[in-house]
Design an enzyme around this catalytic site. Structure first.
Site, mmCIF file in Angstrom:
data_model
loop_
_atom_site.group_PDB
_atom_site.id
_atom_site.type_symbol
_atom_site.label_atom_id
_atom_site.label_comp_id
_atom_site.label_asym_id
_atom_site.label_seq_id
_atom_site.Cartn_x
_atom_site.Cartn_y
_atom_site.Cartn_z
ATOM 1 C CE LYS A 13 30.952 29.320 41.495
ATOM 2 N NZ LYS A 13 32.064 28.414 41.875
ATOM 3 N NE ARG A 88 30.785 34.763 47.724
ATOM 4 C CZ ARG A 88 31.539 34.292 46.743
ATOM 5 N NH1 ARG A 88 32.093 33.096 46.852
ATOM 6 N NH2 ARG A 88 31.744 34.999 45.662
ATOM 7 N NE ARG A 127 43.919 28.130 38.781
ATOM 8 C CZ ARG A 127 42.686 28.357 39.216
ATOM 9 N NH1 ARG A 127 41.661 28.277 38.374
ATOM 10 N NH2 ARG A 127 42.455 28.653 40.475
ATOM 11 N NE ARG A 161 46.204 32.096 41.127
ATOM 12 C CZ ARG A 161 45.005 32.516 40.761
ATOM 13 N NH1 ARG A 161 44.850 33.732 40.268
ATOM 14 N NH2 ARG A 161 43.955 31.727 40.853
ATOM 15 N NE ARG A 172 39.389 29.116 46.552
ATOM 16 C CZ ARG A 172 39.732 29.094 45.265
ATOM 17 N NH1 ARG A 172 40.948 28.726 44.920
ATOM 18 N NH2 ARG A 172 38.866 29.432 44.334
#
Length: 218
Positions: A13, A88, A127, A161, A172
């Site tokens: 996004k 949201r 990542r 992370r 999430r």
């Protein structure tokens, strides 16, 4: 144009919002930027948000809505804006509708970036970030470093992370399905949703989105 951009974490996004806003010559208004700007400037809303954050509490919708409404009222947003990360949830979507109606404005489109859930997990969990410079980002599959675990740019250690772990990503996604996905149905009822397949190169996704927006304005 006045556009809302939605999609699961890892859909791209932020990247798409930046390109689309530039192509459309409208400001990119992201929730993260709103919070950072208000907190750094010490605005009343920023101070209120910081008090909740410092206490480890969620910032109430009223604060987020207040920041978004203030930003949409700036002169550079007079001819349109692209909202990223707001609304949201349904409450925020209803507040946005009330704000727009109160200013005799309306949304032109809600772009829904569609990515399969397994791809989201793969994108985020793969990542790897450089410990020396967090702007150096690699990926275990899509953008491998020359030497595993070592940053090509500065030689720093690459690490995953905590919030990029697969378990955290799936949590999430669950929050997204529960809190944010309902706004898609809310906007579908207003005939505003345009689904954009978000697999492929960044430029390809941008082209799909721009083509969809052009079709709407014809």
């Amino acid at each position: 144009m006045r556009i809302v951009l939605v999609g699961p974490p890892g859909a791209g996004k932020g990247t798409q919002a930046a390109y689309l806003a530039k192509n459309l010559a409208i400001p990119h208004i992201s929730t993260g930027d709103l919070f950072r700007a208000n907190i750094s400037q010490g605005t009343p809303l920023g101070l209120e948000a910081k008090s909740y954050m410092d206490a480890g509490q969620l910032v109430p919708d009223s604060v987020t809505i207040g920041m978004a409404e203030d930003r949409m009222g700036h002169a550079d947003a007079a001819n349109g804006f692209l909202l990223d990360g707001f609304p949201r949830n349904l409450g925020q979507a209803e507040s946005l509708d009330d704000y727009l109606k109160g200013h005799d404005l309306k949304l032109d489109a809600v772009l829904d970036l569609e990515v399969p859930e397994d791809e989201v997990v793969k994108r985020i969990a793969g990542r790897r970030i450089c410990r020396k410079d967090s702007s150096h980002v690699f990926h275990a599959e899509y953008n491998k470093p020359e030497t595993e675990g070592v940053c090509d740019v500065c030689g720093g250690e690459l690490y995953q992370r905590d919030d990029d772990s697969e378990d955290t990503v799936r949590n999430r996604l669950e929050v997204y399905h529960t809190q944010t996905e309902p706004i898609i149905d809310y906007y579908k009822a207003q005939d505003l949703v345009v689904t954009i397949p978000a697999l492929g190169k960044v430029s390809e996704v941008t082209e799909r989105a721009m083509a969809a927006l052009k079709a709407l304005s014809e």
